[in-house]
Design an enzyme around this catalytic site. Sequence first.
Site, PDB file in Angstrom:
ATOM      1  N   ALA A   1      36.959  32.362  32.338  1.00 26.77           N
ATOM      2  CA  ALA A   1      37.321  31.200  31.518  1.00 26.77           C
ATOM      3  C   ALA A   1      38.763  31.409  31.077  1.00 26.77           C
ATOM      4  O   ALA A   1      39.250  32.548  31.020  1.00 26.77           O
ATOM      5  CB  ALA A   1      36.401  31.118  30.317  1.00 26.77           C
TER       6      ALA A   1
ATOM      7  N   GLY B   1      33.701  34.162  33.667  1.00 25.38           N
ATOM      8  CA  GLY B   1      33.208  32.868  34.147  1.00 25.38           C
ATOM      9  C   GLY B   1      33.256  32.748  35.662  1.00 25.38           C
ATOM     10  O   GLY B   1      32.495  31.972  36.253  1.00 25.38           O
TER      11      GLY B   1
ATOM     12  N   GLU C   1      30.166  34.382  36.785  1.00 31.16           N
ATOM     13  CA  GLU C   1      29.062  33.489  36.422  1.00 31.16           C
ATOM     14  C   GLU C   1      28.996  32.280  37.359  1.00 31.16           C
ATOM     15  O   GLU C   1      27.910  31.794  37.690  1.00 31.16           O
ATOM     16  CB  GLU C   1      29.203  33.050  34.958  1.00 31.16           C
ATOM     17  CG  GLU C   1      28.971  34.231  34.010  1.00 31.16           C
ATOM     18  CD  GLU C   1      29.442  33.954  32.593  1.00 31.16           C
ATOM     19  OE1 GLU C   1      30.633  33.600  32.419  1.00 31.16           O
ATOM     20  OE2 GLU C   1      28.635  34.091  31.667  1.00 31.16           O
TER      21      GLU C   1
ATOM     22  N   GLU D   1      33.782  40.314  29.260  1.00 29.77           N
ATOM     23  CA  GLU D   1      33.869  39.603  27.977  1.00 29.77           C
ATOM     24  C   GLU D   1      33.868  40.518  26.759  1.00 29.77           C
ATOM     25  O   GLU D   1      34.573  40.266  25.780  1.00 29.77           O
ATOM     26  CB  GLU D   1      32.722  38.581  27.855  1.00 29.77           C
ATOM     27  CG  GLU D   1      32.883  37.346  28.734  1.00 29.77           C
ATOM     28  CD  GLU D   1      32.345  37.518  30.139  1.00 29.77           C
ATOM     29  OE1 GLU D   1      32.052  38.657  30.551  1.00 29.77           O
ATOM     30  OE2 GLU D   1      32.233  36.496  30.840  1.00 29.77           O
TER      31      GLU D   1
HETATM   32  N1  COA Z   1      42.639  33.193  31.387  1.00 27.77           N
HETATM   33  C1  COA Z   1      43.910  32.798  31.294  1.00 27.77           C
HETATM   34  N2  COA Z   1      44.898  33.345  31.999  1.00 27.77           N
HETATM   35  C2  COA Z   1      44.588  34.334  32.847  1.00 27.77           C
HETATM   36  C3  COA Z   1      43.279  34.802  32.999  1.00 27.77           C
HETATM   37  C4  COA Z   1      42.263  34.181  32.226  1.00 27.77           C
HETATM   38  N3  COA Z   1      40.991  34.530  32.320  1.00 27.77           N
HETATM   39  N4  COA Z   1      43.282  35.812  33.911  1.00 27.77           N
HETATM   40  C5  COA Z   1      44.556  35.949  34.315  1.00 27.77           C
HETATM   41  N5  COA Z   1      45.345  35.062  33.668  1.00 27.77           N
HETATM   42  C6  COA Z   1      46.800  34.891  33.832  1.00 27.77           C
HETATM   43  C7  COA Z   1      47.586  35.990  33.145  1.00 27.77           C
HETATM   44  O1  COA Z   1      47.735  35.702  31.775  1.00 27.77           O
HETATM   45  C8  COA Z   1      48.889  35.929  33.907  1.00 27.77           C
HETATM   46  O2  COA Z   1      49.631  34.833  33.437  1.00 27.77           O
HETATM   47  P1  COA Z   1      51.233  35.002  33.211  1.00 27.77           P
HETATM   48  O3  COA Z   1      51.779  35.254  34.597  1.00 27.77           O
HETATM   49  O4  COA Z   1      51.646  33.688  32.633  1.00 27.77           O
HETATM   50  O5  COA Z   1      51.409  36.172  32.305  1.00 27.77           O
HETATM   51  C9  COA Z   1      48.446  35.572  35.329  1.00 27.77           C
HETATM   52  O6  COA Z   1      47.120  35.018  35.203  1.00 27.77           O
HETATM   53  C10 COA Z   1      48.357  36.777  36.249  1.00 27.77           C
HETATM   54  O7  COA Z   1      47.520  37.746  35.620  1.00 27.77           O
HETATM   55  P2  COA Z   1      48.020  39.240  35.268  1.00 27.77           P
HETATM   56  O8  COA Z   1      47.184  39.730  34.140  1.00 27.77           O
HETATM   57  O9  COA Z   1      49.488  39.282  35.103  1.00 27.77           O
HETATM   58  O10 COA Z   1      47.648  39.963  36.647  1.00 27.77           O
HETATM   59  P3  COA Z   1      47.218  41.482  36.832  1.00 27.77           P
HETATM   60  O11 COA Z   1      47.209  41.725  38.289  1.00 27.77           O
HETATM   61  O12 COA Z   1      48.046  42.383  35.990  1.00 27.77           O
HETATM   62  O13 COA Z   1      45.712  41.570  36.270  1.00 27.77           O
HETATM   63  C11 COA Z   1      43.433  40.830  35.942  1.00 27.77           C
HETATM   64  C12 COA Z   1      44.685  40.809  36.865  1.00 27.77           C
HETATM   65  C13 COA Z   1      42.413  39.874  36.552  1.00 27.77           C
HETATM   66  C14 COA Z   1      42.861  42.232  35.864  1.00 27.77           C
HETATM   67  C15 COA Z   1      43.859  40.351  34.533  1.00 27.77           C
HETATM   68  O14 COA Z   1      44.582  39.122  34.662  1.00 27.77           O
HETATM   69  C16 COA Z   1      42.706  40.103  33.602  1.00 27.77           C
HETATM   70  O15 COA Z   1      42.137  41.050  33.084  1.00 27.77           O
HETATM   71  N6  COA Z   1      42.349  38.807  33.375  1.00 27.77           N
HETATM   72  C17 COA Z   1      41.355  38.441  32.414  1.00 27.77           C
HETATM   73  C18 COA Z   1      39.973  38.663  32.948  1.00 27.77           C
HETATM   74  C19 COA Z   1      38.933  38.320  31.892  1.00 27.77           C
HETATM   75  O16 COA Z   1      38.858  38.944  30.841  1.00 27.77           O
HETATM   76  N7  COA Z   1      38.110  37.310  32.196  1.00 27.77           N
HETATM   77  C20 COA Z   1      37.079  36.879  31.295  1.00 27.77           C
HETATM   78  C21 COA Z   1      37.570  35.816  30.407  1.00 27.77           C
HETATM   79  S1  COA Z   1      36.313  35.268  29.283  1.00 27.77           S
END
Ligand code: COA
Length: 261
Positions: A67, A112, A115, A135
């Site tokens: 999400a 999400g 999910e 989460e």
């Molecule tokens: N919601 C909003 N933005 C998200 C996102 C999410 N769930 N997951 C990634 N993004 C965005 C990042 O903020 C980043 O944006 P930016 O370039 O404007 O800073 C972009 O996507 C790229 O992600 P980034 O974190 O820079 O890539 P990474 O390779 O370092 O890490 C992940 C990848 C997937 C490990 C990391 O993005 C992450 O942990 N995301 C969240 C996952 C999560 O907690 N999901 C559950 C949400 S309830």
Amino acid sequence: MVDNPLIKLDRRDGQALLTINRPKVLNALNRQTLERLDEALDTVRDDPQIQALVITGAGDRAFVAGADIEELKNLDAVKASQFAARGQEIFNRIERFPKPVIAAVNGYCLGGGCELAISCHLRVASTGAKFGQPEVKLGIIPGYGGTQRLPRLIGSGPALEMILTGDPIDAAEALRLGLVNRVVAPEDLIETCRSIAASIGRNGPLAVRWALQAVREGGQMPLAQGLSLESSLFGLCCSTDDQKEGARAFLEKRAARFRGV
Ligand code: COA
């Protein structure tokens, strides 16, 4: 081809390929994307030419990274539970979809995203895919069905490990746990899903729909009730022209021409 900035829908050869299209944020699901997804499901449901749906994420990094965390920042309790309920509603639709839905998981499949994948009927992952329910790392629990569907799919031990640690697992581990049906090279992912969809598409569409229903609804019932549902739906199959055609085609040693009636 129905297109909008958030969801791409490509319909051909009796199949729909739906792409969640926010690659800059790893296809995170914001409210608008979820609503467009819901609308795209209407289009696929209502198109009689389409026999199966494949869902994937744009780009080569993510299926869906969860999400949209931006939208989670300022939710109060009421808004948060409405937020979860709306996501659940759409994922329930996918689970109950009358046509088979295959997740083509091409990278991060988190929160999400995981999910969404587990609300689909089948999952194929590319070798680099990563699955997780992170989460708790954000101080919340999965809210789009993860606490319910994941243990039902892979058992409560492995599901709890994923949900309580929040740590991701790789595609090989997902295969071992039964979280995905197959793991393939990234360049073969969509073709593999298309080929599974084509194989399903050669079968009687009503039988496919009722098989989905029997497995889904029967899984929530005591065995005796599930068996009774199965025999009723088996009876329903035998009321169709397709069943007559299926038997005839077999005996005449030719491919069946199913018409969905
Ligand atoms: N919601 C909003 N933005 C998200 C996102 C999410 N769930 N997951 C990634 N993004 C965005 C990042 O903020 C980043 O944006 P930016 O370039 O404007 O800073 C972009 O996507 C790229 O992600 P980034 O974190 O820079 O890539 P990474 O390779 O370092 O890490 C992940 C990848 C997937 C490990 C990391 O993005 C992450 O942990 N995301 C969240 C996952 C999560 O907690 N999901 C559950 C949400 S309830």
